[in-house]
Design a protein around this motif. Structure first.
Motif, PDB file in Angstrom:
ATOM      1  N   GLY A   1       0.822  -1.215   0.000  1.00 48.97           N
ATOM      2  CA  GLY A   1       0.000   0.000   0.000  1.00 48.97           C
ATOM      3  C   GLY A   1       0.848   1.254   0.000  1.00 48.97           C
TER       4      GLY A   1
ATOM      5  N   CYS B   1      -2.833   3.493   8.913  1.00 46.17           N
ATOM      6  CA  CYS B   1      -1.938   3.841   7.799  1.00 46.17           C
ATOM      7  C   CYS B   1      -0.634   4.483   8.275  1.00 46.17           C
TER       8      CYS B   1
ATOM      9  N   GLU C   1       1.954   2.105   7.653  1.00 46.81           N
ATOM     10  CA  GLU C   1       2.345   1.808   6.269  1.00 46.81           C
ATOM     11  C   GLU C   1       2.952   3.041   5.613  1.00 46.81           C
TER      12      GLU C   1
ATOM     13  N   CYS D   1      -6.423   4.115   8.310  1.00 48.59           N
ATOM     14  CA  CYS D   1      -6.566   3.292   7.106  1.00 48.59           C
ATOM     15  C   CYS D   1      -8.063   3.092   6.858  1.00 48.59           C
TER      16      CYS D   1
ATOM     17  N   PRO E   1      -9.586   2.550   3.272  1.00 50.51           N
ATOM     18  CA  PRO E   1      -9.700   2.531   1.808  1.00 50.51           C
ATOM     19  C   PRO E   1     -11.125   2.220   1.335  1.00 50.51           C
TER      20      PRO E   1
ATOM     21  N   CYS F   1      -5.191   5.509  -0.979  1.00 53.21           N
ATOM     22  CA  CYS F   1      -3.816   4.994  -0.924  1.00 53.21           C
ATOM     23  C   CYS F   1      -2.888   5.569  -1.997  1.00 53.21           C
TER      24      CYS F   1
ATOM     25  N   ARG G   1      -2.051   9.150  -1.474  1.00 51.90           N
ATOM     26  CA  ARG G   1      -1.383   9.284  -0.168  1.00 51.90           C
ATOM     27  C   ARG G   1       0.108   8.981  -0.274  1.00 51.90           C
TER      28      ARG G   1
ATOM     29  N   GLU H   1      -7.966  -0.912   8.399  1.00 51.97           N
ATOM     30  CA  GLU H   1      -8.107  -1.822   7.264  1.00 51.97           C
ATOM     31  C   GLU H   1      -9.301  -2.755   7.374  1.00 51.97           C
TER      32      GLU H   1
HETATM   33  S1  SF4 Z   1      -5.077   3.543   3.635  1.00 49.67           S
HETATM   34 FE1  SF4 Z   1      -4.294   2.309   1.936  1.00 49.67          FE
HETATM   35  S2  SF4 Z   1      -2.052   2.566   2.025  1.00 49.67           S
HETATM   36 FE2  SF4 Z   1      -2.873   3.220   3.995  1.00 49.67          FE
HETATM   37  S3  SF4 Z   1      -2.729   1.366   5.285  1.00 49.67           S
HETATM   38 FE3  SF4 Z   1      -4.785   1.427   4.403  1.00 49.67          FE
HETATM   39  S4  SF4 Z   1      -4.656   0.161   2.542  1.00 49.67           S
HETATM   40 FE4  SF4 Z   1      -2.531   0.674   3.159  1.00 49.67          FE
END
Ligand code: SF4
Length: 468
Positions: free
Chosen positions: A295, A353, A356, A395, A397, A406, A409, A455
């Motif tokens: 991601g 997020c 990540e 997070c 999405p 994502c 971002r 998520e």
């Molecule tokens: S928003 Fe997107 S990039 Fe960020 S942790 Fe969630 S899935 Fe991954």
């Protein structure tokens, strides 16, 4: 087992390291577990828990499990083969277990349990293989803990299945064992080393030659470049049903016209372009380098692009300087990544997020500060600034697809990395909040964060934006 830079940067397929790469790796490991008794397998049972089940459809988790059961590994399987196998399995309802035994099994046969969260981690996968008489041949629970790392119920937390580290027989002769930023700084200052040199020494201690490390890192950078280049050739819309338009293709055409001579005023546009290109490729299931997750896979290539194209000594030094900058950048980013793996998490399902995009942004900031000639304190400061201003990032999405927010971002995260590195370079390394403090804060913030923002596609943009 010490974490290698080659654990943090692995070649895989999109769209998600934790929800695609990890489950495929787990299922392939299960095939290995059955081993000699593969021919005796007559039935499979698959239970998918927590976030893996909640957002599995959008992340390609269920197809990834089927591919893993056929023996596919994310670092080897090519996107065309993924398409071919997935289409065949969908049409026939048959999996070729270990690529040898045909067993009736389809996505619909998986038991999806989104509301059941196992104690160890929300991304859990339970696999069983039985004979025709019902005898249990093998049973294992796998946890996809972020960045494609997979551990089993019985593993030590640091055990990794299927990555280079997990497959290698390296001795844990780490000369500079560090798990915190303070330890990293202390080692670097005591030994008179830069951060990248500390990480390199550990890679050598793990049994690799320096040439192998350099070649491996240049290969990783090449796959990153090829990923972006492949994406720039593709126009149209991303798969998944949201009708998200691929922007990188058109932006590239425009940039080549507006900025043919690489005027530094356009650096941000090129950085944005690389980030978008990599993440559009990821979103379409293409080949990407997990860095440290899928991601967030666009941030490090985008900031590395900046380091290779807008830093004077790299520009003036030709190919040798580009290679040296690449190696130093990735080793430094890897050292910062070790701190997040050891001290917090790089899993969006665990800490949102910030784990990540935040971790990737911090790693890239450290790598860029190194290439800009930063001291070990400035590298640590750059990594700290980048994470400090990603704290609390959720997070959420839309439709569980790794597309909105994502892709964009990643471009924003890359911009933060460059700014953080520049701010650190304007200072002297002395700063108020340490990297360790910000990593601890990220972990605590993640623990406090509602599961809606980790998520599960149950909060934020995922519920406030109408899908059309
Ligand atoms: S928003 Fe997107 S990039 Fe960020 S942790 Fe969630 S899935 Fe991954």
């Amino acid at each position: 087992m010490p974490i290698s830079v080659f654990d943090l940067f692995t070649v895989g397929i999109g769209p998600s390291s934790s929800h695609t790469v990890g489950p495929m790796r787990a299922a392939a490991s299960f095939v290995d577990l059955v081993g000699d008794r593969t021919e005796d397998v007559a039935a499979l049972e698959v239970d998918v828990y927590g976030s893996l089940a909640a957002t599995g459809r959008g992340h390609g988790t269920f197809d990834a499990i089927l591919l893993g059961l056929e023996g596919c590994r994310p670092d080897e399987v090519l996107p065309d083969e993924v398409d071919e196998r997935t289409a065949r399995m969908a049409e026939s309802g048959i999996v070729r277990f270990g690529d040898r035994v045909e067993i009736p099994f389809a996505v619909a046969d998986m038991r999806q349990r989104p509301l059941t969260v196992l104690e160890r981690h929300t991304n859990a996968l339970e696999l069983r293989a039985r004979t025709a008489t019902g005898e249990e041949l093998a049973h294992e629970i796998y946890y996809s803990v972020g960045g494609g790392f997979v551990v089993t119920q019985s593993d030590e937390e640091a055990a990794v299945l299927g990555t280079e580290a997990g497959e290698s027989a390296r001795e844990p002769a780490t000369p500079h064992d560090f798990r915190t930023g303070d330890e990293l700084l202390e080692i670097a200052n005591r030994e008179g080393l830069e951060v990248w040199q500390v990480m390199l020494a550990n890679e050598l201690g793990a049994g690799r030659t320096e040439q192998e490390v350099r070649d491996g890192l240049l290969h990783i950078a090449k796959v990153m470049e090829e990923c972006a280049a492949h994406s720039l050739d593709r126009s149209g819309h991303l798969p998944g049903g949201l009708s998200v338009r691929r922007r990188a293709h058109d932006w590239h055409l425009r940039l080549k016209e507006e900025d043919p001579d690489r005027d530094p005023r356009y650096y941000q546009e090129w950085v944005n372009l690389v980030a978008l290109a990599v993440n559009e490729e990821n979103a379409s299931g293409g080949r990407v380098v997990t860095a440290p997750t899928n991601g967030a896979a666009g941030i490090i290539p985008a900031v590395l692009h900046y380091a290779l194209n807008y830093v004077d000594w790299v520009q003036e030094g030709g190919d040798a300087a580009r290679d040296e900058a690449t190696v130093r950048f990735l080793l430094t980013a890897g050292a910062i990544g070790v701190l997040y793996k050891e001290g917090a998490s790089i899993s969006g399902a665990e800490v949102g997020c910030q784990g990540e995009v935040g971790s990737a942004s911090s790693m890239a900031a450290g790598g860029l500060a190194e290439v800009l000639g930063g001291s070990v304190e400035q590298v640590e400061n750059a990594a700290e600034i980048a994470m400090e201003h990603n704290l609390g990032l959720t997070c959420d999405p839309i439709a569980g697809l790794v597309q909105v927010p994502c892709i964009e971002r990643n471009a924003i995260g890359a911009g933060k990395s460059i700014n953080a590195a520049k701010m650190a370079m304007w200072g002297d390394g002395d700063h108020y909040v340490s990297l360790d403090e910000v990593i601890a804060t990220m972990k605590a913030t993640g623990a406090d964060m509602s599961d809606k923002y980790k998520e599960t596609a149950m909060g934020g943009l995922a519920v406030n934006v109408v899908e059309c």
